[in-house]
Design a protein around this motif. Structure first.
Motif, PDB file in Angstrom:
ATOM      1  N   THR A  79      -7.919 -12.109 -37.262  1.00  0.00           N
ATOM      2  CA  THR A  79      -7.463 -13.226 -38.059  1.00  0.00           C
ATOM      3  C   THR A  79      -7.276 -13.194 -39.528  1.00  0.00           C
ATOM      4  O   THR A  79      -6.431 -13.529 -40.280  1.00  0.00           O
ATOM      5  N   THR A  83      -4.092 -12.549 -41.663  1.00  0.00           N
ATOM      6  CA  THR A  83      -3.724 -13.748 -42.443  1.00  0.00           C
ATOM      7  C   THR A  83      -3.328 -13.116 -44.173  1.00  0.00           C
ATOM      8  O   THR A  83      -2.561 -13.239 -44.610  1.00  0.00           O
ATOM      9  N   CYS A  86      -0.187 -11.059 -44.172  1.00  0.00           N
ATOM     10  CA  CYS A  86       1.095 -11.791 -44.114  1.00  0.00           C
ATOM     11  C   CYS A  86       1.237 -12.547 -45.562  1.00  0.00           C
ATOM     12  O   CYS A  86       2.474 -12.548 -45.999  1.00  0.00           O
ATOM     13  N   SER A 155       5.866 -18.401 -43.162  1.00  0.00           N
ATOM     14  CA  SER A 155       5.355 -18.355 -44.670  1.00  0.00           C
ATOM     15  C   SER A 155       6.291 -18.351 -45.991  1.00  0.00           C
ATOM     16  O   SER A 155       5.924 -19.094 -46.789  1.00  0.00           O
ATOM     17  N   SER A 201      -2.038 -20.102 -45.314  1.00  0.00           N
ATOM     18  CA  SER A 201      -3.299 -19.517 -44.776  1.00  0.00           C
ATOM     19  C   SER A 201      -3.816 -19.790 -43.607  1.00  0.00           C
ATOM     20  O   SER A 201      -4.079 -19.409 -42.603  1.00  0.00           O
ATOM     21  N   ASN A 204      -1.547 -20.075 -40.505  1.00  0.00           N
ATOM     22  CA  ASN A 204      -1.479 -18.990 -39.945  1.00  0.00           C
ATOM     23  C   ASN A 204      -2.993 -18.300 -39.078  1.00  0.00           C
ATOM     24  O   ASN A 204      -2.942 -17.563 -38.133  1.00  0.00           O
ATOM     25  N   ALA A 205      -3.887 -18.560 -39.885  1.00  0.00           N
ATOM     26  CA  ALA A 205      -5.244 -18.223 -39.185  1.00  0.00           C
ATOM     27  C   ALA A 205      -5.710 -18.953 -37.915  1.00  0.00           C
ATOM     28  O   ALA A 205      -6.067 -18.357 -37.007  1.00  0.00           O
TER      29      ALA A 205
END
Length: 280
Positions: A79, A83, A86, A155, A201, A204-205
């Motif tokens: 994770t 993140t 990305c 993103s 963030s 995505n996490a």
């Protein structure tokens, strides 16, 4: 007086369904947390009652005997790394698309937007053979990279909307002072993208933390299992060992980090999504 009554009625009509829906969603979660402190006898005898004593033994059993601790660290690793990767890919790309006008920049941006519409399931088999060819199956580093790549279009979509609101005069002043393009990106633009970066963030996490299918396909050994795979394995074993208390404890361990993140960054997430929608 009539207007106040009508407003109160309207608020009540709106709030009642929301309250009912909140109870429907929260009740299973509360029931799971309570079950994590019960023995198997209590779970079968009184599944809806409060535990007689709050026993943390189920958490110890889940963490050690069922390797939830190792899977927790694996999920945390992929994770955090996914993140970070990305952001490393998405921030410069967003800056290039939004600020550095070049041929086909709009086409490139539309390509990223189109990629958001493609179901990820279509890429699982090609990714499997690609990782197999490079001997990267059952590798947490490779899984983190795959996670990062899958979230790049989303993103970029969010970050470009924030970047478009940054005054270009700030970048022009920095360029006059002799700052390079990379310096402008790192020292001028990126600090002004704080809200967008936090929003991306967190989204995505949470996605990486809860992901299951790609981990199932690309990971093969128990030592590399993420929480999703470990909980699935534990669920299957619980059916034969009656370790329901440990299963509830494992599920609680898996969900607590997400709840903490949302509790801490809720304002940032809402603010970021609202500002991104308005600026986009």
């Amino acid at each position: 007086m009539t207007q106040r009554i009508s407003r109160l009625l309207m608020k009540t009509v709106i709030r009642i369904p929301l309250i009912v829906w909140s109870l429907v969603v929260l009740y299973p979660i509360v029931w799971m947390f309570l079950g994590a402190f019960k023995s198997n006898g209590e779970i079968f005898a009184s599944p809806w009652a409060l535990p007689e004593t709050f026993n943390f033994g189920n958490f110890v059993t889940a963490w050690t005997d069922y390797n939830i601790g190792s899977s927790f660290m694996n999920s945390l690793f992929v994770t955090v790394l996914g993140t970070a990767l990305c952001l490393v890919f998405a921030i410069p790309t967003s800056y290039a698309i939004e600020r550095i006008k070049f041929r086909s920049s709009k086409i490139l941006f539309n390509t990223y937007l189109s990629a958001m519409m493609i179901p990820m399931v279509l890429g699982w088999i090609p990714l499997f053979f690609l990782l197999l060819k490079f001997n990267m199956l059952d590798n947490l580093w490779a899984l983190s990279l795959v996670y990062a790549v899958t979230q790049i279009p989303f993103s970029i979509f969010i970050l470009t909307s924030f970047m478009s609101s940054i005054p270009k005069e700030l970048e022009e002043a920095a360029a006059i002072d002799g700052m390079s393009q990379y310096g402008i990106l790192l020292k001028v633009v990126t600090p002004l993208l704080t809200t967008g970066i936090i929003t991306v963030s967190i989204m995505n996490a949470v996605t990486f933390w809860n992901e299951y299918f790609m981990a199932l396909i690309f990971l093969q050994t128990d030592g590399n299992y993420t929480l999703g795979l470990a909980m699935d394995l534990m669920n299957r074993e619980a059916q034969y060992t009656n370790a329901w208390g440990a299963l509830f404890a494992g599920l609680s361990i898996a969900i607590i980090p997400v709840m903490i993140i949302y509790a801490i960054f809720q304002r940032w997430i809402v603010k970021g999504m609202m500002e991104g929608a308005l600026k986009g």
